[in-house]
Design a protein around this motif. Structure first.
Motif, PDB file in Angstrom:
ATOM      1  N   VAL A 141       1.298  65.023  22.868  1.00  0.00           N
ATOM      2  CA  VAL A 141       1.683  63.657  22.496  1.00  0.00           C
ATOM      3  C   VAL A 141       1.521  63.424  20.996  1.00  0.00           C
ATOM      4  O   VAL A 141       2.280  62.653  20.391  1.00  0.00           O
ATOM      5  CB  VAL A 141       0.855  62.628  23.296  1.00  0.00           C
ATOM      6  N   GLN A 142       0.563  64.101  20.373  1.00  0.00           N
ATOM      7  CA  GLN A 142       0.337  63.900  18.942  1.00  0.00           C
ATOM      8  C   GLN A 142       1.550  64.304  18.113  1.00  0.00           C
ATOM      9  O   GLN A 142       1.707  63.858  16.982  1.00  0.00           O
ATOM     10  CB  GLN A 142      -0.896  64.686  18.494  1.00  0.00           C
ATOM     11  N   GLU A 143       2.407  65.144  18.663  1.00  0.00           N
ATOM     12  CA  GLU A 143       3.587  65.598  17.940  1.00  0.00           C
ATOM     13  C   GLU A 143       4.809  64.728  18.223  1.00  0.00           C
ATOM     14  O   GLU A 143       5.853  64.902  17.597  1.00  0.00           O
ATOM     15  CB  GLU A 143       3.908  67.048  18.316  1.00  0.00           C
ATOM     16  N   LEU A 144       4.695  63.803  19.178  1.00  0.00           N
ATOM     17  CA  LEU A 144       5.851  63.029  19.606  1.00  0.00           C
ATOM     18  C   LEU A 144       5.841  61.618  19.025  1.00  0.00           C
ATOM     19  O   LEU A 144       4.791  61.051  18.735  1.00  0.00           O
ATOM     20  CB  LEU A 144       5.889  62.946  21.136  1.00  0.00           C
ATOM     21  N   TRP A 145       7.039  61.064  18.869  1.00  0.00           N
ATOM     22  CA  TRP A 145       7.238  59.669  18.492  1.00  0.00           C
ATOM     23  C   TRP A 145       7.918  58.964  19.652  1.00  0.00           C
ATOM     24  O   TRP A 145       8.785  59.542  20.324  1.00  0.00           O
ATOM     25  CB  TRP A 145       8.123  59.566  17.252  1.00  0.00           C
ATOM     26  N   PHE A 146       7.542  57.714  19.886  1.00  0.00           N
ATOM     27  CA  PHE A 146       8.136  56.939  20.973  1.00  0.00           C
ATOM     28  C   PHE A 146       8.935  55.779  20.398  1.00  0.00           C
ATOM     29  O   PHE A 146       8.424  55.016  19.575  1.00  0.00           O
ATOM     30  CB  PHE A 146       7.057  56.406  21.920  1.00  0.00           C
TER      31      PHE A 146
ATOM     32  N   TYR B  20      -0.229  47.195  22.198  1.00  0.00           N
ATOM     33  CA  TYR B  20      -1.575  47.775  22.208  1.00  0.00           C
ATOM     34  C   TYR B  20      -1.624  49.011  23.093  1.00  0.00           C
ATOM     35  O   TYR B  20      -2.230  50.032  22.746  1.00  0.00           O
ATOM     36  CB  TYR B  20      -2.591  46.750  22.695  1.00  0.00           C
ATOM     37  N   LEU B  21      -1.006  48.920  24.269  1.00  0.00           N
ATOM     38  CA  LEU B  21      -1.006  50.032  25.209  1.00  0.00           C
ATOM     39  C   LEU B  21      -0.302  51.255  24.620  1.00  0.00           C
ATOM     40  O   LEU B  21      -0.796  52.387  24.721  1.00  0.00           O
ATOM     41  CB  LEU B  21      -0.320  49.602  26.510  1.00  0.00           C
ATOM     42  N   LEU B  22       0.836  51.037  23.983  1.00  0.00           N
ATOM     43  CA  LEU B  22       1.584  52.148  23.400  1.00  0.00           C
ATOM     44  C   LEU B  22       0.855  52.743  22.196  1.00  0.00           C
ATOM     45  O   LEU B  22       0.880  53.960  21.984  1.00  0.00           O
ATOM     46  CB  LEU B  22       2.982  51.683  23.004  1.00  0.00           C
ATOM     47  N   LYS B  23       0.197  51.907  21.410  1.00  0.00           N
ATOM     48  CA  LYS B  23      -0.566  52.422  20.271  1.00  0.00           C
ATOM     49  C   LYS B  23      -1.737  53.274  20.740  1.00  0.00           C
ATOM     50  O   LYS B  23      -2.120  54.240  20.060  1.00  0.00           O
ATOM     51  CB  LYS B  23      -1.067  51.261  19.403  1.00  0.00           C
ATOM     52  N   ASP B  24      -2.317  52.936  21.885  1.00  0.00           N
ATOM     53  CA  ASP B  24      -3.406  53.749  22.418  1.00  0.00           C
ATOM     54  C   ASP B  24      -2.941  55.173  22.715  1.00  0.00           C
ATOM     55  O   ASP B  24      -3.723  56.123  22.632  1.00  0.00           O
ATOM     56  CB  ASP B  24      -3.962  53.120  23.707  1.00  0.00           C
ATOM     57  N   THR B  25      -1.660  55.308  23.066  1.00  0.00           N
ATOM     58  CA  THR B  25      -1.118  56.619  23.406  1.00  0.00           C
ATOM     59  C   THR B  25      -0.520  57.333  22.206  1.00  0.00           C
ATOM     60  O   THR B  25      -0.773  58.523  21.975  1.00  0.00           O
ATOM     61  CB  THR B  25      -0.041  56.482  24.497  1.00  0.00           C
ATOM     62  N   PHE B  26       0.259  56.606  21.410  1.00  0.00           N
ATOM     63  CA  PHE B  26       1.023  57.237  20.330  1.00  0.00           C
ATOM     64  C   PHE B  26       0.480  56.963  18.928  1.00  0.00           C
ATOM     65  O   PHE B  26       0.975  57.540  17.962  1.00  0.00           O
ATOM     66  CB  PHE B  26       2.488  56.785  20.397  1.00  0.00           C
ATOM     67  N   GLY B  27      -0.499  56.102  18.816  1.00  0.00           N
ATOM     68  CA  GLY B  27      -1.043  55.791  17.496  1.00  0.00           C
ATOM     69  C   GLY B  27       0.029  55.227  16.587  1.00  0.00           C
ATOM     70  O   GLY B  27       0.738  54.279  16.955  1.00  0.00           O
ATOM     71  N   ASP B  28       0.168  55.807  15.401  1.00  0.00           N
ATOM     72  CA  ASP B  28       1.174  55.344  14.447  1.00  0.00           C
ATOM     73  C   ASP B  28       2.563  55.893  14.743  1.00  0.00           C
ATOM     74  O   ASP B  28       3.522  55.556  14.045  1.00  0.00           O
ATOM     75  CB  ASP B  28       0.776  55.752  13.022  1.00  0.00           C
ATOM     76  N   HIS B  29       2.682  56.726  15.758  1.00  0.00           N
ATOM     77  CA  HIS B  29       3.981  57.315  16.096  1.00  0.00           C
ATOM     78  C   HIS B  29       4.750  56.418  17.068  1.00  0.00           C
ATOM     79  O   HIS B  29       5.274  56.894  18.080  1.00  0.00           O
ATOM     80  CB  HIS B  29       3.797  58.705  16.692  1.00  0.00           C
ATOM     81  N   LEU B  30       4.825  55.160  16.746  1.00  0.00           N
ATOM     82  CA  LEU B  30       5.510  54.177  17.584  1.00  0.00           C
ATOM     83  C   LEU B  30       6.614  53.511  16.773  1.00  0.00           C
ATOM     84  O   LEU B  30       6.353  52.895  15.734  1.00  0.00           O
ATOM     85  CB  LEU B  30       4.521  53.127  18.099  1.00  0.00           C
ATOM     86  N   ILE B  31       7.843  53.627  17.245  1.00  0.00           N
ATOM     87  CA  ILE B  31       9.008  53.010  16.604  1.00  0.00           C
ATOM     88  C   ILE B  31       9.406  51.819  17.458  1.00  0.00           C
ATOM     89  O   ILE B  31       9.995  51.967  18.529  1.00  0.00           O
ATOM     90  CB  ILE B  31      10.173  54.004  16.487  1.00  0.00           C
TER      91      ILE B  31
ATOM     92  N   ARG C 262       9.779  47.136  17.328  1.00  0.00           N
ATOM     93  CA  ARG C 262       9.471  45.844  16.731  1.00  0.00           C
ATOM     94  C   ARG C 262       7.990  45.544  16.960  1.00  0.00           C
ATOM     95  O   ARG C 262       7.475  45.779  18.057  1.00  0.00           O
ATOM     96  CB  ARG C 262      10.337  44.752  17.380  1.00  0.00           C
ATOM     97  N   PHE C 263       7.315  45.086  15.912  1.00  0.00           N
ATOM     98  CA  PHE C 263       5.871  44.828  15.932  1.00  0.00           C
ATOM     99  C   PHE C 263       5.060  46.112  16.013  1.00  0.00           C
ATOM    100  O   PHE C 263       3.858  46.071  16.264  1.00  0.00           O
ATOM    101  CB  PHE C 263       5.468  43.891  17.075  1.00  0.00           C
ATOM    102  N   GLY C 264       5.704  47.255  15.820  1.00  0.00           N
ATOM    103  CA  GLY C 264       4.984  48.515  15.815  1.00  0.00           C
ATOM    104  C   GLY C 264       4.759  49.003  14.400  1.00  0.00           C
ATOM    105  O   GLY C 264       5.178  48.355  13.430  1.00  0.00           O
ATOM    106  N   PRO C 265       4.102  50.142  14.237  1.00  0.00           N
ATOM    107  CA  PRO C 265       3.865  50.699  12.898  1.00  0.00           C
ATOM    108  C   PRO C 265       5.157  50.957  12.134  1.00  0.00           C
ATOM    109  O   PRO C 265       5.210  50.803  10.916  1.00  0.00           O
ATOM    110  CB  PRO C 265       3.120  52.005  13.193  1.00  0.00           C
ATOM    111  N   LEU C 266       6.212  51.370  12.856  1.00  0.00           N
ATOM    112  CA  LEU C 266       7.517  51.582  12.240  1.00  0.00           C
ATOM    113  C   LEU C 266       8.531  50.707  12.962  1.00  0.00           C
ATOM    114  O   LEU C 266       8.706  50.816  14.172  1.00  0.00           O
ATOM    115  CB  LEU C 266       7.939  53.052  12.323  1.00  0.00           C
ATOM    116  N   ASN C 267       9.198  49.838  12.217  1.00  0.00           N
ATOM    117  CA  ASN C 267      10.091  48.869  12.833  1.00  0.00           C
ATOM    118  C   ASN C 267      11.400  49.513  13.275  1.00  0.00           C
ATOM    119  O   ASN C 267      12.026  50.255  12.524  1.00  0.00           O
ATOM    120  CB  ASN C 267      10.392  47.741  11.845  1.00  0.00           C
ATOM    121  N   TRP C 268      11.805  49.228  14.521  1.00  0.00           N
ATOM    122  CA  TRP C 268      13.126  49.636  14.994  1.00  0.00           C
ATOM    123  C   TRP C 268      14.122  48.564  14.574  1.00  0.00           C
ATOM    124  O   TRP C 268      13.946  47.393  14.890  1.00  0.00           O
ATOM    125  CB  TRP C 268      13.126  49.794  16.507  1.00  0.00           C
TER     126      TRP C 268
END
Length: 209
Positions: free
Chosen positions: A128-133, A148-159, A161-167
């Motif tokens: 999972v550390q190598e994947l982006w969602f 919050y739930l998705l950040k627990d799994t993917f950390g900063d690898h989240l694309i 709205r309201f995530g580390p990287l905006n879609w």
């Protein structure tokens, strides 16, 4: 030429958001050539028993708003299906159902149940550390508890709205599900004109294998 989403055209500010996202992706690919193969693109789609194509998964390119209207039954029977697509294959399909096994549409609580009970266990065989969602800006996707739930799994690898990287909003053409997968699956599923929701579900499962 502008993209028209059944009356919802791309806004002027959307172009800037889309450009920022594409430039970010190009920079990542320059550093890690197979970076694009690490993105899990995700989405839901409605599959209607009467074969009606959901406007959320239909795109029209036009110089002007085409003002398209589609007549549908008042209470059509349908399935709401989720999957994730990446270079490693397809995760899913997942069918949204209630505790009694009846088909339901997606909301925030049901989406989080899917992530917890289906999606995350499916990821156990992957790094999972190598994947982006990636997910779009639907309300059920972007509720605070969901992020919050998705950040627990993917950390900063989240694309997202309201995530580390905006879609970027209204960017269906950037995801292979809306741009290809759903239309392709529907072309196969409806070829046999399924008569029941169970038959429709079976056809979707077979098609996604």
């Amino acid at each position: 030429m502008r993209e028209v989403w059944f009356g919802l055209a791309i806004h002027q500010n959307d172009h800037q958001a889309r450009r920022r996202f594409v430039e970010w992706a190009q920079n990542e690919i320059a550093v890690v050539p197979n970076f694009h193969k690490r993105i899990l693109f995700s989405d839901e789609a409605h599959f209607w028993l009467n074969g009606y194509v959901n406007k959320q998964n239909c795109r029209i390119w036009s110089e002007a708003n085409p003002q398209v209207y589609v007549e549908t039954p008042l209470h059509p029977e349908k399935l709401t299906v989720w999957c994730a697509l990446w270079a490693g294959g397809i995760i899913g399909p997942y069918f949204f159902k209630n505790d009694e096994g009846h088909n339901v549409t997606v909301n925030g609580d049901r989406y989080r149940v899917m992530i917890t009970n289906f999606f995350i266990p499916e990821l156990n065989n992957h790094d999972v550390q190598e994947l982006w969602f990636q997910q779009d800006g639907a309300t059920c996707h972007t509720a605070r508890a969901t992020i919050y739930l998705l950040k627990d799994t993917f950390g900063d690898h989240l694309i997202s709205r309201f995530g580390p990287l905006n879609w970027p909003p209204r960017s269906c053409d950037l995801t292979p599900l809306d741009y290809f997968l759903w239309g392709y699956v529907k072309s196969l599923v409806y070829a046999d004109k399924p008569q029941t929701l169970d038959h429709l579900e079976d056809k979707i499962r077979i098609t996604n294998v």
